[in-house]
Design an enzyme around this catalytic site. Structure first.
Site, PDB file in Angstrom:
ATOM      1  CE  LYS A 176      -3.618   2.413   2.785  1.00 15.66           C
ATOM      2  NZ  LYS A 176      -4.757   2.554   3.368  1.00 15.66           N
ATOM      3  CE  LYS A 232      -5.852   2.027  -0.488  1.00 14.97           C
ATOM      4  NZ  LYS A 232      -6.586   1.991   0.790  1.00 14.97           N
TER       5      LYS A 232
HETATM    6  C1  PBG Z   1      -7.728   3.030   5.671  1.00 15.93           C
HETATM    7  C2  PBG Z   1      -7.849   2.993   4.195  1.00 15.93           C
HETATM    8  C3  PBG Z   1      -7.703   4.105   3.296  1.00 15.93           C
HETATM    9  C4  PBG Z   1      -8.114   3.470   2.107  1.00 15.93           C
HETATM   10  C5  PBG Z   1      -8.554   2.249   2.257  1.00 15.93           C
HETATM   11  N1  PBG Z   1      -8.390   2.004   3.646  1.00 15.93           N
HETATM   12  C6  PBG Z   1      -7.232   5.425   3.230  1.00 15.93           C
HETATM   13  C7  PBG Z   1      -5.874   5.602   3.761  1.00 15.93           C
HETATM   14  O1  PBG Z   1      -4.970   4.890   3.959  1.00 15.93           O
HETATM   15  O2  PBG Z   1      -5.588   7.065   4.039  1.00 15.93           O
HETATM   16  C8  PBG Z   1      -8.139   4.296   0.579  1.00 15.93           C
HETATM   17  C9  PBG Z   1      -9.370   3.663  -0.337  1.00 15.93           C
HETATM   18  C10 PBG Z   1      -9.375   4.580  -1.407  1.00 15.93           C
HETATM   19  O3  PBG Z   1      -8.877   5.758  -1.575  1.00 15.93           O
HETATM   20  O4  PBG Z   1     -10.282   4.280  -2.182  1.00 15.93           O
HETATM   21  N2  PBG Z   1      -6.390   2.921   6.179  1.00 15.93           N
END
Ligand code: PBG
Length: 329
Positions: free
Chosen positions: A198, A251
């Protein structure tokens, strides 16, 4: 011997049937994970302006939404909850509340739809006064204290009946701690979909609007990955596999197709990709200006993510894809 001077590649593109016959990648609605945002209340559907066509639903409306999705052939949802300011703190106390909105939602949704593959986000940001994914001390996000809380949070979701927990926090060791906490609690059939690679991306903006979870200070670069790094994504995924993840995820998706590809080649478990909120918003914004065709752009992006090697995609485009594919409920 006859050596052709050039090849007739266009033979395979002669018409729509040769194209269909030779297509290497196919999109099915059962490949998708539908993100679903839940808030308190009843009969509530709050539009999320930066995520056009998406809403935060109260639980009654969320149940109706799940039904709609299942009717078109979607088999999986990923739940997020919006937590009231008064319930936020530094330790994520509300995150482990057995009667919290998340746990209540899991119970209700699984009661109505036992066959749905229900997943839940596991991270502290929606519960944190600082909007960070872990506990904050001296302006730092503390790893080892956080993963203990995440493991309790995962157990509380499992006890409510979830099928997969999806840790999205990027703390070290959380998959391992969640897995052993499951074993200790005799939880044997709940999976872990780990957000393994991520990245610290600017593309989560609309999502943070949806949950009001933007970091209150600093950024997430000490735990989410550096967008410059490709090998490190593989390292993270391999470590999650060793720790007991059942599915690994990359991601965002479209800017990280190389990482999806590398990971798909190196792991022996399913690979997911999250086509995130900002990626959805970009296509919407450009289409609104008339600069590109919405349907074609949505399909091409989705197809590319599968082609790169994702077995499943968390996506905000699901209903559009269903419409484009002509799927009716
Ligand atoms: C929470 C989380 C996030 C997303 C999914 N789980 C935001 C972040 O890490 O700041 C993002 C999903 C999206 O942008 O569609 N940790």
């Amino acid at each position: 011997m006859h050596t052709p001077t050039f090849r007739r590649h266009r033979i395979l593109r002669k018409n729509k049937n040769t194209l269909a016959l030779t297509s290497e990648t196919e999109i099915r609605l059962s490949d998708f994970i539908a993100p679903l945002f839940v808030e308190e209340g009843s009969k509530v559907a709050t539009p999320i302006p930066s995520l056009e066509g998406h809403y935060r639903y109260s639980l009654d409306k969320a149940l109706y939404e799940v039904e709609q999705l299942m009717n078109i052939g979607v088999v999986s949802c990923l739940l997020f909850v919006k937590v009231g300011e008064d319930l936020k703190d530094n330790q994520g106390k509300e995150a482990v509340n057995p009667n919290g909105l998340m746990q209540k939602s899991i119970r209700e949704i699984k009661k109505r739809f036992p066959e749905l593959v229900l997943m839940t986000d596991v991270a502290l940001d929606p519960y944190s006064i600082y909007g960070h994914d872990g506990v904050v001390a001296n302006n730092e996000i503390v790893n080892d204290e956080t993963i203990k809380i995440l493991a309790q949070m995962a157990v509380s979701h499992a006890e409510a009946g979830v099928d997969f927990v999806a840790p999205s926090d990027m703390m070290d060791g959380r998959v391992s701690v969640i897995r052993s906490e499951f074993e200790k609690n005799n939880i044997h059939n709940v999976g872990i979909l780990s957000y393994s690679a991520k990245y610290a991306s600017c593309l989560y903006g609309p999502f943070r609007d949806a949950l009001d979870s933007a970091p209150g200070f600093g950024d997430k670069k000490t735990y989410q990955m550096n967008p410059a790094n490709r090998r490190e994504g593989v390292k993270e995924a391999l470590s999650d596999v060793e720790e007991g993840a059942d599915i690994v995820m990359v991601k965002p998706a479209l800017s990280y197709l190389d990482v999806i590809r590398d990971i798909a080649q190196q792991v022996n478990i399913p690979v997911a990709a999250y086509h995130v909120s900002g990626e959805y918003a970009m296509i919407h914004a450009a289409a609104e200006k008339g600069w590109l065709d919405y349907d074609l752009a949505a399909m091409e992006a989705t197809l590319s993510i599968k082609r790169a090697g994702a077995d499943m995609i968390a996506s905000y485009f699901i209903k559009d894809i269903a419409r484009i594919l002509g799927v009716r409920s």
